[in-house]
Design a protein around this motif. Structure first.
Motif, PDB file in Angstrom:
ATOM      1  N   LYS A  21      -1.012 -14.634   0.993  1.00 50.59           N
ATOM      2  CA  LYS A  21      -1.216 -13.205   1.177  1.00 50.59           C
ATOM      3  C   LYS A  21      -0.123 -12.624   2.072  1.00 50.59           C
ATOM      4  O   LYS A  21       0.113 -13.133   3.173  1.00 50.59           O
ATOM      5  CB  LYS A  21      -2.584 -12.930   1.788  1.00 50.59           C
ATOM      6  N   LEU A  24       0.244  -7.087   5.735  1.00 50.83           N
ATOM      7  CA  LEU A  24       0.065  -5.680   5.406  1.00 50.83           C
ATOM      8  C   LEU A  24       0.322  -4.802   6.623  1.00 50.83           C
ATOM      9  O   LEU A  24      -0.052  -5.153   7.745  1.00 50.83           O
ATOM     10  CB  LEU A  24      -1.362  -5.426   4.895  1.00 50.83           C
ATOM     11  N   GLY A  29      -2.504  -1.017   1.696  1.00 49.36           N
ATOM     12  CA  GLY A  29      -3.133  -2.102   0.961  1.00 49.36           C
ATOM     13  C   GLY A  29      -4.609  -2.191   1.309  1.00 49.36           C
ATOM     14  O   GLY A  29      -5.317  -1.191   1.329  1.00 49.36           O
ATOM     15  N   HIS A 196       2.334   0.859  -4.979  1.00 46.90           N
ATOM     16  CA  HIS A 196       1.324  -0.205  -4.941  1.00 46.90           C
ATOM     17  C   HIS A 196       1.935  -1.526  -4.483  1.00 46.90           C
ATOM     18  O   HIS A 196       1.367  -2.229  -3.644  1.00 46.90           O
ATOM     19  CB  HIS A 196       0.699  -0.384  -6.321  1.00 46.90           C
ATOM     20  N   GLU A 200       1.123  -3.477  -0.870  1.00 46.19           N
ATOM     21  CA  GLU A 200       0.575  -4.832  -0.870  1.00 46.19           C
ATOM     22  C   GLU A 200       1.525  -5.831  -0.223  1.00 46.19           C
ATOM     23  O   GLU A 200       1.267  -7.043  -0.216  1.00 46.19           O
ATOM     24  CB  GLU A 200       0.274  -5.273  -2.301  1.00 46.19           C
TER      25      GLU A 200
END
Length: 218
Positions: A21, A24, A29, A196, A200
């Motif tokens: 991951k 952020l 996000g 987007h 993210e």
């Protein structure tokens, strides 16, 4: 407008993703933190009447000739009053972020500069279209409220996008027919994809990057 909203829905399709991951930025996000940035100051002589928000009466009064920005996830009515004897042009910079008062509703960002001229001694209602930066939240609907004080967000990943769009026709007001022009939908789709990805913590996709480069120049 319903078609645009479907195309620009911020919720991703379900898929398996076992990659690490990315980090952020606050408020982007799936981050639940408050966004970080510099408070945006309206020009001297300009007052914002009421709270930023959207309702059907506002949309009808603004009409298409007063639609600014692009995207379809966050729509805000901004009711300006110019108390001076001269028209004032408000410059909304890339990175301007309106913060939702609800944790279930998108924060909205402006990736391309918008200029709004407010006539002297008049009230001017503008309908501002913003891009969503929170993939797990709902799009704005009439009755949703946003903080009165927008900020210019500090998000290092967005800088590349701002530069790419600096000389591109990416907003409704760049085209004679505004939202009715097919070019505005093309711009919205590729810019939405870029926003987007950045929100993210990912780079802009190569295909999206080329689509942005192919947008008409100002």
């Amino acid at each position: 407008m319903a078609v645009v909203l479907v195309l620009l829905d911020c919720k991703p399709t379900s898929r398996e993703d076992n990659s690490p991951k990315p980090r952020l930025e606050p408020g982007f996000g799936k981050s639940k933190e408050r966004p970080v940035g510099t408070p945006f100051v309206w020009p001297k002589g300009i007052t914002l009447i009421g709270k930023p928000g959207t309702d059907y009466d506002c949309q009808e009064e603004a009409g298409r000739e007063r639609e600014y920005g692009n995207g379809g996830a966050v729509m805000l009515c901004l009711n300006f009053y110019n108390s001076t004897n001269q028209p004032i042009t408000i410059q909304l910079p890339p990175g301007l972020l309106f913060i939702s008062k609800s944790g279930n509703v998108q924060n909205g960002i402006l990736p391309s500069r918008v200029s709004i001229e407010v006539p002297a001694k008049e009230r001017y209602l503008a309908l501002l279209f913003l891009y969503c930066v929170n993939i797990d939240r709902e799009v704005s609907t009439p009755g949703d409220e946003f903080e009165e004080q927008p900020i210019v967000a500090r998000h290092p990943g967005m800088e590349e996008l701002y530069q790419l769009l600096a000389n591109k026709k990416a907003n409704f007001e760049d085209y004679p027919k505004r939202r009715a022009d097919p070019n505005t939908l093309n711009a919205a789709i590729c810019v939405t994809s870029a926003v987007h990805s950045i929100a993210e913590g990912k780079p802009i996709r190569e295909k999206t990057l080329q689509q942005i480069l192919d947008l008409p120049n100002k």
